[in-house]
Design a protein around this motif. Structure first.
Motif, short mmCIF file in Angstrom:
data_model
loop_
_atom_site.label_atom_id
_atom_site.label_comp_id
_atom_site.label_asym_id
_atom_site.label_seq_id
_atom_site.Cartn_x
_atom_site.Cartn_y
_atom_site.Cartn_z
N UNK A 138 -11.09 20.05 27.53
CA UNK A 138 -9.65 20.00 26.85
C UNK A 138 -9.58 18.60 27.21
N UNK A 139 -9.74 17.95 28.24
CA UNK A 139 -9.56 16.48 28.88
C UNK A 139 -10.41 15.60 27.59
N UNK A 140 -11.68 15.98 27.63
CA UNK A 140 -12.49 15.35 26.66
C UNK A 140 -12.09 15.34 24.92
N UNK A 141 -11.78 16.37 24.74
CA UNK A 141 -11.04 16.56 23.23
C UNK A 141 -9.72 15.94 23.27
N UNK A 142 -9.02 15.87 24.14
CA UNK A 142 -7.78 14.82 24.17
C UNK A 142 -7.91 13.71 24.13
N UNK A 143 -8.90 13.30 24.65
CA UNK A 143 -9.18 11.53 24.76
C UNK A 143 -9.79 10.95 23.25
N UNK A 144 -10.39 12.11 22.62
CA UNK A 144 -10.92 11.71 21.40
C UNK A 144 -10.29 11.71 20.27
N UNK A 145 -8.87 12.25 20.18
CA UNK A 145 -7.97 12.27 19.22
C UNK A 145 -7.76 10.85 18.26
N UNK A 146 -7.97 9.82 18.89
CA UNK A 146 -7.59 8.73 18.06
C UNK A 146 -9.10 8.04 17.67
N UNK A 147 -10.11 8.61 17.97
CA UNK A 147 -11.41 8.03 17.42
C UNK A 147 -11.77 6.83 18.20
N UNK A 148 -11.94 6.72 19.56
CA UNK A 148 -12.13 5.54 20.46
C UNK A 148 -13.62 5.25 20.23
#
Length: 320
Positions: free
Chosen positions: A146-156
């Motif tokens: 979930x942490x990883x999915x959350x940090x990818x929302x803005x396409x870093x």
């Protein structure tokens, strides 16, 4: 970006009181790699993490992410980064879906677009069937997803992870590394992680080795291990210090003592063991031969084991 480093530092230095946390660190991370910052507590890796993520202003030198200065262009750096902290930043009373939607709103995402991106990431990380579950009901491994999915929302462009395997069992650790490889291979995302786990660093494309605030080596795990020659001989002797000194004097080879054990590098370890046993039969209690590991590399570079080298917790003024 071309061949330009996606993350770069130049003469980066930082102190906490009298203690040097970073000492003129020059680091260049190429795009599309899984890159490990390896070192014990107090080695500088967490201080570097805090500077790169704009949580700490560097005192000297410079650092950039995607060409943007971490101090002068903090807002731009934050949009280029996805961050997974050592301790979970999830709201455990909210569902998986609610955590995703909340994070997306912080980056200005909303409506159908946010729901679409969120659903795509939940599907990608095997969380779609748990979307309505409260985070507190998930295992540590699933919470990390979930942490990883959350940090990818803005396409870093870059995902930075601070000790991502903390609290995970071996299966969840392997699962996490597989997800990072997919991000690298399928999306070209650069993954930069801090770790003190040798087996985790072994699986990365490149490893930067830190000790007492200094960057002491940086290369692929294979090349770092190749610097030790063919094999490492481990000897338990009646008097380790006396034995190591005798080996250095009589055989003109390097011998390092750590935790009462003697370590010797050799291109022909099995042949060299015969010489050792014939010359020091009465002093040797046991001897083994193995291929070099990153643990052996760290010992060779610093003279101590990874877990012996911490002068104090990074960033903690109580230890300065």
């Amino acid at each position: 970006m071309g061949d330009e480093p996606i993350v770069q530092t130049a003469d980066l230095s930082h102190r906490f009181g009298n203690r040097v946390a970073l000492d003129k660190v020059n680091l260049a991370v190429a795009p599309g790699l899984i890159f490990a910052l390896l070192g014990p507590n107090g080695s500088g890796k967490t201080t570097l993490f805090r500077i790169l993520t704009t949580l700490l202003q560097p005192q000297k030198g410079m650092a950039t992410v995607g060409g943007a200065d971490v101090f002068a262009e903090r807002a731009l750096v934050r949009r280029r980064l996805g961050i997974v902290f050592q301790h979970p930043s999830l709201d455990k009373k909210l569902s998986v879906r609610e955590n995703i939607l909340l994070q997306g709103s912080l980056y200005g995402l909303s409506g159908p677009r946010l729901k679409s991106i969120g659903r795509e990431l939940l599907y990608r990380f095997g969380l779609l069937d748990r979307a309505g579950d409260r985070v507190e009901t998930l295992s540590g491994g699933l919470q990390r997803r979930v942490e990883l999915a959350k940090c990818l929302l803005h396409r870093p462009q870059v995902v930075v992870l601070d000790e991502p395997s903390t609290g995970l069992d071996p299966g969840a650790r392997a699962d996490l590394m597989q997800m990072l490889r997919e991000l690298r291979n399928e999306d070209g995302v650069t993954c930069l992680l801090t770790t003190h786990l040798m087996e985790e660093a072994e699986k990365c494309d490149r490893v930067a080795v830190f000790d007492r605030g200094r960057l002491i080596a940086c290369d692929s795990p294979a090349i770092l291990k190749s610097t030790l020659g063919g094999e490492v001989i481990t000897v338990r002797a009646k008097n380790a210090d006396h034995f190591a000194e005798a080996v250095r004097r009589r055989l003109s080879v390097g011998a390092t003592v750590a935790d009462g054990v003697v370590y010797i590098d050799s291109d022909k370890g099995h042949e060299f063991v015969s010489t050792l046993v014939s010359m020091f039969r009465d002093e040797i209690e046991s001897v083994t031969v193995g291929r070099p590991t990153l643990d052996d590399v760290f010992l060779h570079l610093t003279g101590h084991r990874l877990w012996d080298g911490a002068p104090g917790k990074e960033g903690s003024h109580a230890t300065n």
